[in-house]
Design a protein around this motif. Structure first.
Motif, PDB file in Angstrom:
ATOM      1  N   GLY A 163      82.813  39.601  18.392  1.00 14.48           N
ATOM      2  CA  GLY A 163      82.997  40.529  17.287  1.00 14.48           C
ATOM      3  C   GLY A 163      82.007  40.324  16.152  1.00 14.48           C
ATOM      4  N   ILE A 164      80.858  39.704  16.446  1.00 15.70           N
ATOM      5  CA  ILE A 164      79.898  39.412  15.382  1.00 15.70           C
ATOM      6  C   ILE A 164      78.558  40.107  15.614  1.00 15.70           C
ATOM      7  CG2 ILE A 164      80.961  37.211  14.774  1.00 15.70           C
ATOM      8  CD1 ILE A 164      78.777  35.810  16.382  1.00 15.70           C
ATOM      9  N   GLU A 165      78.521  41.088  16.525  1.00 11.24           N
ATOM     10  CA  GLU A 165      77.255  41.768  16.790  1.00 11.24           C
ATOM     11  C   GLU A 165      76.715  42.456  15.537  1.00 11.24           C
ATOM     12  OE1 GLU A 165      75.166  45.063  19.768  1.00 11.24           O
ATOM     13  OE2 GLU A 165      77.347  44.897  19.684  1.00 11.24           O
ATOM     14  N   GLN A 166      77.580  43.110  14.786  1.00 15.26           N
ATOM     15  CA  GLN A 166      77.116  43.821  13.593  1.00 15.26           C
ATOM     16  C   GLN A 166      76.565  42.840  12.565  1.00 15.26           C
ATOM     17  OE1 GLN A 166      76.678  47.059  13.134  1.00 15.26           O
ATOM     18  NE2 GLN A 166      75.794  46.608  11.127  1.00 15.26           N
ATOM     19  N   ALA A 167      77.268  41.726  12.371  1.00 14.89           N
ATOM     20  CA  ALA A 167      76.786  40.705  11.431  1.00 14.89           C
ATOM     21  C   ALA A 167      75.457  40.131  11.904  1.00 14.89           C
ATOM     22  CB  ALA A 167      77.819  39.595  11.291  1.00 14.89           C
ATOM     23  N   PHE A 168      75.308  39.973  13.216  1.00 11.60           N
ATOM     24  CA  PHE A 168      74.051  39.491  13.780  1.00 11.60           C
ATOM     25  C   PHE A 168      72.925  40.451  13.432  1.00 11.60           C
ATOM     26  CE2 PHE A 168      70.755  39.035  16.892  1.00 11.60           C
ATOM     27  CZ  PHE A 168      70.770  37.719  17.326  1.00 11.60           C
ATOM     28  N   ARG A 169      73.160  41.736  13.674  1.00 12.73           N
ATOM     29  CA  ARG A 169      72.122  42.742  13.408  1.00 12.73           C
ATOM     30  C   ARG A 169      71.746  42.783  11.928  1.00 12.73           C
ATOM     31  NH1 ARG A 169      70.796  46.277  17.377  1.00 12.73           N
ATOM     32  NH2 ARG A 169      72.060  46.336  19.275  1.00 12.73           N
ATOM     33  N   GLU A 170      72.715  42.577  11.061  1.00 17.07           N
ATOM     34  CA  GLU A 170      72.440  42.594   9.626  1.00 17.07           C
ATOM     35  C   GLU A 170      71.584  41.406   9.196  1.00 17.07           C
ATOM     36  OE1 GLU A 170      76.302  42.730   7.901  1.00 17.07           O
ATOM     37  OE2 GLU A 170      76.645  44.843   8.410  1.00 17.07           O
ATOM     38  N   ASN A 171      71.601  40.337   9.992  1.00 19.13           N
ATOM     39  CA  ASN A 171      70.817  39.139   9.688  1.00 19.13           C
ATOM     40  C   ASN A 171      69.627  38.966  10.628  1.00 19.13           C
ATOM     41  OD1 ASN A 171      72.400  37.302   7.571  1.00 19.13           O
ATOM     42  ND2 ASN A 171      73.910  38.319   8.861  1.00 19.13           N
ATOM     43  N   ALA A 172      69.365  39.955  11.450  1.00 22.30           N
ATOM     44  CA  ALA A 172      68.333  39.840  12.474  1.00 22.30           C
ATOM     45  C   ALA A 172      66.940  39.703  11.887  1.00 22.30           C
ATOM     46  CB  ALA A 172      68.385  41.058  13.401  1.00 22.30           C
ATOM     47  N   ALA A 173      66.064  39.032  12.632  1.00 25.03           N
ATOM     48  CA  ALA A 173      64.660  38.936  12.243  1.00 25.03           C
ATOM     49  C   ALA A 173      64.023  40.317  12.376  1.00 25.03           C
ATOM     50  CB  ALA A 173      63.937  37.926  13.134  1.00 25.03           C
ATOM     51  N   PRO A 174      63.061  40.639  11.518  1.00 23.96           N
ATOM     52  CA  PRO A 174      62.525  41.997  11.469  1.00 23.96           C
ATOM     53  C   PRO A 174      61.374  42.278  12.434  1.00 23.96           C
ATOM     54  CG  PRO A 174      61.614  40.723   9.676  1.00 23.96           C
ATOM     55  CD  PRO A 174      62.579  39.808  10.398  1.00 23.96           C
ATOM     56  N   SER A 184      62.933  40.589  21.739  1.00 27.47           N
ATOM     57  CA  SER A 184      64.284  41.108  21.967  1.00 27.47           C
ATOM     58  C   SER A 184      64.731  41.900  20.749  1.00 27.47           C
ATOM     59  CB  SER A 184      65.233  39.928  22.199  1.00 27.47           C
ATOM     60  OG  SER A 184      66.580  40.319  22.060  1.00 27.47           O
ATOM     61  N   GLU A 185      65.672  42.825  20.937  1.00 28.56           N
ATOM     62  CA  GLU A 185      66.273  43.488  19.785  1.00 28.56           C
ATOM     63  C   GLU A 185      67.315  42.586  19.137  1.00 28.56           C
ATOM     64  OE1 GLU A 185      69.049  46.798  20.489  1.00 28.56           O
ATOM     65  OE2 GLU A 185      68.764  46.421  22.626  1.00 28.56           O
ATOM     66  N   TYR A 186      67.543  41.424  19.759  1.00 27.99           N
ATOM     67  CA  TYR A 186      68.504  40.457  19.223  1.00 27.99           C
ATOM     68  C   TYR A 186      67.772  39.183  18.816  1.00 27.99           C
ATOM     69  CZ  TYR A 186      72.089  43.554  21.098  1.00 27.99           C
ATOM     70  OH  TYR A 186      72.894  44.646  21.364  1.00 27.99           O
ATOM     71  N   GLY A 219      74.380  36.765  27.126  1.00 23.91           N
ATOM     72  CA  GLY A 219      74.621  36.288  25.769  1.00 23.91           C
ATOM     73  C   GLY A 219      74.912  37.418  24.807  1.00 23.91           C
ATOM     74  N   VAL A 220      74.314  38.587  25.046  1.00 25.80           N
ATOM     75  CA  VAL A 220      74.580  39.751  24.197  1.00 25.80           C
ATOM     76  C   VAL A 220      76.030  40.181  24.329  1.00 25.80           C
ATOM     77  CG1 VAL A 220      73.991  42.160  23.766  1.00 25.80           C
ATOM     78  CG2 VAL A 220      72.185  40.513  24.270  1.00 25.80           C
ATOM     79  N   THR A 249      67.047  48.494  24.439  1.00 26.29           N
ATOM     80  CA  THR A 249      67.908  48.956  25.526  1.00 26.29           C
ATOM     81  C   THR A 249      69.385  48.871  25.174  1.00 26.29           C
ATOM     82  OG1 THR A 249      68.020  46.742  26.491  1.00 26.29           O
ATOM     83  CG2 THR A 249      66.212  48.157  27.205  1.00 26.29           C
ATOM     84  N   GLY A 250      69.731  47.878  24.353  1.00 25.66           N
ATOM     85  CA  GLY A 250      71.135  47.681  24.006  1.00 25.66           C
ATOM     86  C   GLY A 250      71.943  46.993  25.079  1.00 25.66           C
TER      87      GLY A 250
END
Length: 425
Positions: A59-70, A101-103, A51-52, A92-93
């Protein structure tokens, strides 16, 4: 040929993800959602393994990270609130994650993010859903509950684990029988509690007796999420009709008496909650995810209840379905739809078969203690794993690896995104 005319029933993660890809390909996409607006409710979810990679290809990984839970990690606590093991968020990335998860993201934020990415490309109709359909030639005539009738080349059900589209496709009894109960029931809600000075964004997992667990997670400075995780059958829940919120609250209140830790306080929060939601967990298993010019995607087709992989399988399944439509239906050729649906089923089924087989196995008994002694043994194992930085629990709970299966690449999807970027430059 004109683009394919496709109707997607369901505006959750699976439906919006499929709309994302198909609209990029230039097809005429309509999404119907029975809620009156985009559903931006729901608690914390994550994206894992393949899924990652789909997230990145969108192309939305950056937008995902900007809205990620803390959330920074997960801490196991005992009845006195003592830390018995801490697992930090994996960084791990590569999509292979730990308990945190980091996501991580709130469900509503992910739906909104994908929805925004389809803005102007797909049509959304809220406040209605599919009432029925019939096959007509090389397509389907669909009737919506608002009375509207229209013909489409393809109809896709992305309406969740309790899918009405599934029942329409295979019949009411077969549609219901596709859902296999796991004798597990979870309750979810949020409650107000301002963050204290020095408090970190760390989840707290409490394992109670008789397979009654509690999880608390903070996603904002003002609110906390509460999960009541009941990992056994219980007659008090079985007698309650699904969706009868007050009866479900009462059942959980009775079941969780005497669990310890902060239970009494948390049960008061639950009874006053306005966003309480109860879910009976189960696995959706079907011999085929399509019939004629109708297909299912996400939880409606292969819901992996209790795996932590529901969001991932929804996004991966949508990606594969769109990719196979592009391969077999070049230039909007409706003659290739059934070949595309068969290829989608054949491509993704090995992954889901492996995942669901893992879910149906009980796993080691030490993961599911029922008494105080067993819980203490589990805490010692957790403490050892935490000290050695071994995320053993994630290996058994998340089911994120399906050996021997690789995410396919679809050049048509890649070119469609590149073309759109060029047009926007």
């Amino acid at each position: 040929m004109p683009p394919l005319k496709i109707l997607i029933s369901g505006g959750g993660v699976a439906g919006t993800a499929l709309a994302f890809w198909l609209s990029k390909l230039g097809h005429s996409i309509t999404v119907v959602e029975h809620y009156s607006s985009l559903r931006t409710t729901g608690l914390q979810i994550d994206v894992r393994s393949h899924g990652v990679e789909v997230l990145r290809r969108m192309g939305i990984e950056q937008a995902f990270r900007e809205n990620a839970a803390p959330e920074e990690g997960m801490q196991f606590v005992d009845s006195k609130g003592r830390n018995r093991g801490y697992f930090g968020a994996a960084k791990t990335g590569d999509g292979n994650q730990g308990i945190t998860s980091e996501y991580e993201i709130m469900r509503g934020d992910l739906c909104r993010l994908i929805f925004d990415a389809t803005h102007g490309k797909a049509k959304y109709v809220f406040g209605t859903s599919v009432k029925g359909y019939r096959e007509v030639g090389k397509g389907v005539e669909v009737e919506l509950k608002n009375g509207q009738k229209e013909r489409y080349d393809l109809l896709v059900g992305a309406d969740g684990v309790w899918s009405s589209m599934r029942r329409l496709m295979v019949g009411d009894e077969a549609g219901k029988a596709a859902f296999h109960y796991k004798d597990e029931t979870n309750a979810y809600l949020t409650y107000k509690q301002p963050i204290e000075q020095g408090e970190r964004y760390i989840g707290h997992m409490y394992i109670g007796t008789d397979r009654r667990s509690i999880l608390i997670r903070r996603h904002s400075p003002e609110e906390l999420q509460l999960y009541l995780l009941l990992s056994r059958p219980d007659e008090k829940i079985a007698r309650v009709k699904r969706g009868d919120v007050e009866a479900e609250k009462k059942a959980f209140h009775e079941i969780y008496q005497g669990v310890g830790w902060k239970t009494d306080e948390l049960l008061e929060k639950m009874m006053a909650s306005e966003d309480f939601y109860c879910e009976r967990l189960g696995i959706v298993k079907m011999d085929s995810w399509w019939k004629g010019h109708v297909a299912l995607v996400g939880d409606a087709a292969y819901g992996p209840g209790g795996s932590g992989m529901g969001t991932t399988t929804a996004m991966v399944g949508a990606y594969i379905l769109a990719g196979e439509i592009d391969v077999h239906c070049k230039d909007g050729d409706v003659n290739g739809i059934q070949s595309a649906l068969a290829a989608y089923d054949a491509r993704f089924r090995p992954f889901m078969t492996k995942l669901q087989a893992g879910l149906e196995s009980e796993g080691p008994s030490w993961l599911f203690p029922t008494g105080a002694w067993g819980i203490e043994v589990l805490h010692w194992i957790v403490q050892l794993a935490s000290t050695l930085r071994l995320d053993l629990l994630a290996k058994y709970f998340m089911w994120e690896t399906a050996y021997g299966w690789e995410l396919p690449k679809y050049e048509g999807l890649e070119k469609a995104l590149e073309r759109e970027k060029g047009e926007g430059a």
